[in-house]
Design a protein around this motif. Structure first.
Motif, PDB file in Angstrom:
ATOM      1  N   ASP A   1      -1.676   7.370  -5.780  1.00  0.00           N
ATOM      2  CA  ASP A   1      -0.344   6.774  -5.753  1.00  0.00           C
ATOM      3  C   ASP A   1      -0.223   5.907  -4.495  1.00  0.00           C
ATOM      4  N   PRO A   2      -0.049   4.577  -4.656  1.00  0.00           N
ATOM      5  CA  PRO A   2       0.017   3.702  -3.475  1.00  0.00           C
ATOM      6  C   PRO A   2       1.161   4.051  -2.532  1.00  0.00           C
ATOM      7  N   ALA A   3       2.212   4.663  -3.045  1.00  0.00           N
ATOM      8  CA  ALA A   3       3.341   5.038  -2.197  1.00  0.00           C
ATOM      9  C   ALA A   3       2.991   6.174  -1.248  1.00  0.00           C
ATOM     10  N   LYS A   4       1.947   6.937  -1.583  1.00  0.00           N
ATOM     11  CA  LYS A   4       1.559   8.076  -0.755  1.00  0.00           C
ATOM     12  C   LYS A   4       0.373   7.778   0.169  1.00  0.00           C
ATOM     13  N   VAL A   5      -0.296   6.637  -0.060  1.00  0.00           N
ATOM     14  CA  VAL A   5      -1.494   6.322   0.717  1.00  0.00           C
ATOM     15  C   VAL A   5      -1.106   5.678   2.044  1.00  0.00           C
ATOM     16  N   VAL A   6      -1.594   6.252   3.131  1.00  0.00           N
ATOM     17  CA  VAL A   6      -1.342   5.700   4.468  1.00  0.00           C
ATOM     18  C   VAL A   6      -2.049   4.346   4.587  1.00  0.00           C
ATOM     19  N   PRO A   7      -1.389   3.315   5.138  1.00  0.00           N
ATOM     20  CA  PRO A   7      -1.946   1.951   5.120  1.00  0.00           C
ATOM     21  C   PRO A   7      -3.008   1.661   6.185  1.00  0.00           C
ATOM     22  N   PHE A   8      -3.802   2.640   6.538  1.00  0.00           N
ATOM     23  CA  PHE A   8      -4.945   2.426   7.429  1.00  0.00           C
ATOM     24  C   PHE A   8      -5.941   3.554   7.189  1.00  0.00           C
ATOM     25  N   PHE A   9      -7.158   3.330   7.630  1.00  0.00           N
ATOM     26  CA  PHE A   9      -8.214   4.337   7.481  1.00  0.00           C
ATOM     27  C   PHE A   9      -8.254   5.248   8.711  1.00  0.00           C
ATOM     28  N   VAL A  10      -9.020   6.320   8.589  1.00  0.00           N
ATOM     29  CA  VAL A  10      -9.367   7.149   9.742  1.00  0.00           C
ATOM     30  C   VAL A  10     -10.875   7.376   9.711  1.00  0.00           C
ATOM     31  N   ASP A  11     -11.546   7.009  10.800  1.00  0.00           N
ATOM     32  CA  ASP A  11     -12.982   7.289  10.947  1.00  0.00           C
ATOM     33  C   ASP A  11     -13.144   8.660  11.597  1.00  0.00           C
TER      34      ASP A  11
END
Length: 256
Positions: free
Chosen positions: A195-205
């Motif tokens: 769900d795009p509404a739940k996805v944080v707009p950056f990654f985590v390495d």
């Protein structure tokens, strides 16, 4: 008759002098234009050097800071601040059946970075770069030990998402084969039904401590930032100095 000849000779000499003077003026103008360009290029490289040194210092400061909560990084992102390379700690459960594979090299080997969604307790989802696996270990069944289940705490660095393909030379992502050549967060998420509404707009390495031993190999964030601006600036300034010396000798010291 002799007077007429002398007059013609005098006019010829006068024309040559005027032509020589005009040539010198044109030569000086061209030299000044070239000099201005070389100096401008050198100054631009010095400005780039100051920017690069400031960036490196900022990244070093972020990496040395204690891990922040995800909410703090999100607030910076919403405010338009740079979230790259900020230390962060998150806790959740991996959705191992939705991992994405990013083509990469690490330690001289070809393989993939494994991006796995981490679902937090509040329902948010973070795409985590868990680290590197070899080409042969692309499929999850080849590295069952690394398929972590249950609640996991991940410490790492936030990484801003790319808004477009970085270069025409980069291949297009092959979503059907689950091979990504550039990190398109939106497509990575949508291709596994997140769900795009739940996805944080950056990654985590994830760092190396988030999964010790086996694969994926954590802590693969690259910090290779070429900084040759000083050498470039010295090259342009050196060419400018050489131009001045050579032009001075040629224009002002040449014999009539």
């Amino acid at each position: 008759m002799h007077a007429r000849a002398r007059l013609i000779v005098a006019d010829t000499v006068s024309d040559k002098k005027r032509g020589g003077l005009l040539g010198r003026v044109v030569g000086i103008v061209l030299v000044l234009v070239a000099l201005a360009i070389l100096l401008a290029l050198g100054t631009w490289q010095m400005e780039r050097l100051a920017w690069k040194e400031g960036l490196l210092a900022s990244i070093a400061e972020r990496r040395a800071a204690p891990p922040a909560d995800l909410t703090a990084i999100e607030a910076l992102d919403r405010a338009g601040e740079d979230v790259d390379y900020r230390t962060v700690r998150i806790t959740g459960s991996y959705l191992n059946n939705k991992e994405r594979h990013f083509f990469a090299t690490y330690g001289g080997r070809i393989g993939y970075y494994i991006y796995t969604p981490l679902q937090l307790t509040d329902g948010q989802i973070v795409l985590v770069n868990r680290g590197f696996v070899t080409f042969e270990a692309k499929e999850p069944e080849m590295r069952k030990q690394g398929q972590l289940t249950g609640e996991q705490t991940v410490t790492g660095l936030s990484r801003a998402k790319l808004l477009e393909k970085p270069s025409w030379a980069v291949p297009d992502n092959d979503v059907a084969k689950n091979i990504f050549y550039w990190k398109d967060l939106d497509v990575m998420a949508s291709s596994v039904g997140l769900d795009p509404a739940k996805v944080v707009p950056f990654f985590v390495d994830a760092d190396a401590t988030s999964h010790e031993g086996g694969m994926p190999i954590g802590g693969v964030t690259q910090f290779d930032f070429p900084n040759s601006h000083l050498q470039y600036a010295m090259t342009w300034y050196g060419l400018a100095a050489a131009l001045v010396v050579i032009s001075g000798i040629f224009i002002f010291k040449r014999k009539p």
